[in-house]
Design an enzyme around this catalytic site. Structure first.
Site, PDB file in Angstrom:
ATOM      1  N   GLU A 120     -12.162 -20.123 -13.135  1.00 58.64           N
ATOM      2  CA  GLU A 120     -11.842 -19.324 -11.945  1.00 58.64           C
ATOM      3  C   GLU A 120     -11.970 -20.202 -10.703  1.00 58.64           C
ATOM      4  O   GLU A 120     -12.954 -20.952 -10.569  1.00 58.64           O
ATOM      5  CB  GLU A 120     -12.820 -18.150 -11.886  1.00 58.64           C
ATOM      6  CG  GLU A 120     -12.234 -16.841 -11.476  1.00 58.64           C
ATOM      7  CD  GLU A 120     -11.205 -16.248 -12.432  1.00 58.64           C
ATOM      8  OE1 GLU A 120     -10.005 -16.512 -12.271  1.00 58.64           O
ATOM      9  OE2 GLU A 120     -11.620 -15.486 -13.327  1.00 58.64           O
ATOM     10  N   ALA A 134      -7.604  -4.966  -8.500  1.00 62.42           N
ATOM     11  CA  ALA A 134      -8.596  -5.061  -9.570  1.00 62.42           C
ATOM     12  C   ALA A 134      -8.771  -6.504 -10.044  1.00 62.42           C
ATOM     13  O   ALA A 134      -9.522  -6.774 -10.974  1.00 62.42           O
ATOM     14  CB  ALA A 134      -8.193  -4.166 -10.741  1.00 62.42           C
ATOM     15  N   ASP A 184      -1.871 -17.208 -11.713  1.00 62.53           N
ATOM     16  CA  ASP A 184      -1.419 -15.835 -11.948  1.00 62.53           C
ATOM     17  C   ASP A 184       0.070 -15.790 -12.286  1.00 62.53           C
ATOM     18  O   ASP A 184       0.489 -15.104 -13.217  1.00 62.53           O
ATOM     19  CB  ASP A 184      -1.678 -14.969 -10.707  1.00 62.53           C
ATOM     20  CG  ASP A 184      -3.140 -14.980 -10.306  1.00 62.53           C
ATOM     21  OD1 ASP A 184      -3.968 -15.463 -11.095  1.00 62.53           O
ATOM     22  OD2 ASP A 184      -3.446 -14.500  -9.209  1.00 62.53           O
ATOM     23  N   SER A 209      -1.546  -7.870  -9.837  1.00 60.53           N
ATOM     24  CA  SER A 209      -0.379  -7.004  -9.697  1.00 60.53           C
ATOM     25  C   SER A 209       0.707  -7.694  -8.874  1.00 60.53           C
ATOM     26  O   SER A 209       1.899  -7.544  -9.153  1.00 60.53           O
ATOM     27  CB  SER A 209      -0.785  -5.686  -9.043  1.00 60.53           C
ATOM     28  OG  SER A 209      -1.531  -5.935  -7.869  1.00 60.53           O
ATOM     29  N   SER A 210       0.310  -8.498  -7.887  1.00 59.33           N
ATOM     30  CA  SER A 210       1.330  -9.118  -7.037  1.00 59.33           C
ATOM     31  C   SER A 210       2.092 -10.197  -7.797  1.00 59.33           C
ATOM     32  O   SER A 210       3.311 -10.313  -7.651  1.00 59.33           O
ATOM     33  CB  SER A 210       0.730  -9.640  -5.737  1.00 59.33           C
ATOM     34  OG  SER A 210      -0.256 -10.597  -5.979  1.00 59.33           O
TER      35      SER A 210
HETATM   36  C1  GLA Z   1      -6.478 -15.398  -7.504  1.00 61.46           C
HETATM   37  C2  GLA Z   1      -5.420 -16.465  -7.232  1.00 61.46           C
HETATM   38  C3  GLA Z   1      -5.372 -17.499  -8.355  1.00 61.46           C
HETATM   39  C4  GLA Z   1      -6.752 -18.044  -8.678  1.00 61.46           C
HETATM   40  C5  GLA Z   1      -7.761 -16.899  -8.841  1.00 61.46           C
HETATM   41  C6  GLA Z   1      -9.166 -17.393  -9.003  1.00 61.46           C
HETATM   42  O1  GLA Z   1      -6.121 -14.636  -8.605  1.00 61.46           O
HETATM   43  O2  GLA Z   1      -4.155 -15.889  -7.089  1.00 61.46           O
HETATM   44  O3  GLA Z   1      -4.485 -18.540  -8.021  1.00 61.46           O
HETATM   45  O4  GLA Z   1      -7.173 -18.954  -7.709  1.00 61.46           O
HETATM   46  O5  GLA Z   1      -7.723 -16.012  -7.738  1.00 61.46           O
HETATM   47  O6  GLA Z   1      -9.304 -18.090 -10.182  1.00 61.46           O
END
Ligand code: GLA
Length: 377
Positions: free
Chosen positions: A32, A120, A169, A124-125
């Site tokens: 993360e 959450a 994401d 979603s985006s």
């Molecule tokens: C969000 C960002 C990702 C990533 C996470 C953390 O989801 O969109 O690019 O940095 O936070 O891991």
């Protein structure tokens, strides 16, 4: 997700002969805030996403209807046409980013809906961006490859939505594959599918329903901290830096930046540990690293909140193998690796204890790892 009402709405507003596209939200097992540091992430697409009914309309205007909000927006495809509605920025941004890459697109009509819980931490985006990037690329024969489609979503966040996110994401949403997590090296963009079916365990998300919004949030500040430290270290990314290197520059950086970088360096190692443990079926180690990530995100990276710390503590007290805040932070879900036999009692306890303390129950989502962006009909 039931597509029929979305199709019916499209028929009512715009007529027939449409196509249907979908893309997914994501989970992330570990890794993360590593993506924008050039590190590794370990996401998978889930069975919750966005569905868009779409048809080219032969004009230079987009007419979009957000089914879940009951709102419509109409906009052109030039930079100055940015719509007022914040949800429409995602669609507008995707169109603009396709055009910037030489894609020749025109107007279209669309009705879209989603079942990724908003705020959450399940992206979603990204699901919305990937759905439209994938659909427009196909419908207009732009010939853009899948990685570039993911980058189109990421650039949309950067340039039209104010979030300097990494690539995780949108990558997960575009590349997701049923039953598989993916390990992505965010520096080289090499990736590998890992079939994920831990016998005797379940993955479950516990949603605190504390809403997070990464827009204008300290998310961008975290990224800036990491970039400052990388610069002092003479590196492009924090990826690859060691604790010894970090300690050697401790007096040249702020206490806060030091803590942020300490978390990221630790997280790199945890992703590697989890990959090695998964290959041996050692879920105890996977779970232990998840808890470490949680407390690193809470104490050093400071992107947790009281409610999520509480959920991780309840999980620990229930004997759950691993639990941690998932996604960007500042609210949203914990992801939990739970032994089958503990599942029911954990869920019941987490609901009751959370309700007692915060006056509402968390939402529970079982995770089904699914396919990413694709055409449905
Ligand atoms: C969000 C960002 C990702 C990533 C996470 C953390 O989801 O969109 O690019 O940095 O936070 O891991």
């Amino acid at each position: 997700m039931n597509v029929e009402p979305v199709k019916a709405k499209f028929a009512e507003l715009f007529g027939s002969d449409f196509s249907i596209y979908t893309s997914a939200g994501r989970i992330n097992l570990i890794g993360e805030h590593t993506d924008y540091n050039g590190g590794f992430v370990f996401p998978g697409a889930v069975d919750k996403g966005i569905v868009a009914v779409i048809k080219l309309n032969g004009t230079d205007k987009v007419r979009a209807y957000a089914f879940d909000l009951g709102e419509s927006a109409e906009f052109g495809l030039n930079e100055e046409d940015k719509p007022a509605e914040s949800w429409a920025h995602y669609i507008f941004g995707v169109c603009r980013e396709i055009q910037k890459r030489g894609g020749k697109i025109g107007g279209f009509d669309t009705v879209f809906s989603g079942d990724v819980p908003l705020g959450a931490g399940m992206s979603s985006s990204a699901a919305l961006e990937s759905t439209f990037a994938f659909a427009l690329n196909e419908l207009y024969n732009c010939g853009i490859d899948k990685f570039e489609l993911a980058k189109i979503g990421q650039s949309t966040e950067h340039n039209y939505c104010g979030v300097k996110c990494g690539i995780m994401d949108q990558f997960a949403s575009v590349f997701g594959k049923q039953g598989c997590l993916m390990r992505l090296d965010c520096r080289s963009l090499e990736y590998e599918y890992f079939p994920f079916d831990p016998q005797g365990y379940k993955l479950v998300l516990v949603d605190s329903r504390v809403k997070h919004a990464l827009v204008g949030s300290p998310y961008n500040d975290r990224r800036a901290s990491c970039e400052r430290v990388a610069k002092v270290l003479g590196q492009e990314f924090l990826r690859g830096a060691t604790m010894e290197q970090l300690d050697a520059v401790k007096d040249q950086i702020s206490e806060e930046d030091y803590k942020r970088a300490r978390y990221v360096i630790g997280e790199e190692q945890r992703v590697m540990d989890v990959c090695a443990a998964l290959e041996k079926g050692d879920y105890e180690t996977v779970g232990a690293r998840m808890y470490e990530t949680h407390w690193g995100m809470s104490k050093d990276y400071e992107v947790s909140c009281e409610e999520l710390d509480f959920l991780a503590e309840v999980a620990k007290a229930c004997g759950v193998t691993g639990s941690r805040i998932m996604g960007g932070g500042f609210g949203g879900c914990t992801i939990n690796l739970v032994k089958d036999e503990l599942y029911d009692s954990f869920i019941a306890t987490a609901k009751a204890k959370f309700n007692e303390k915060y006056g509402h129950e968390p939402m529970i989502y079982d995770v089904i790892i699914s396919d990413g962006a694709r055409r449905l009909e």
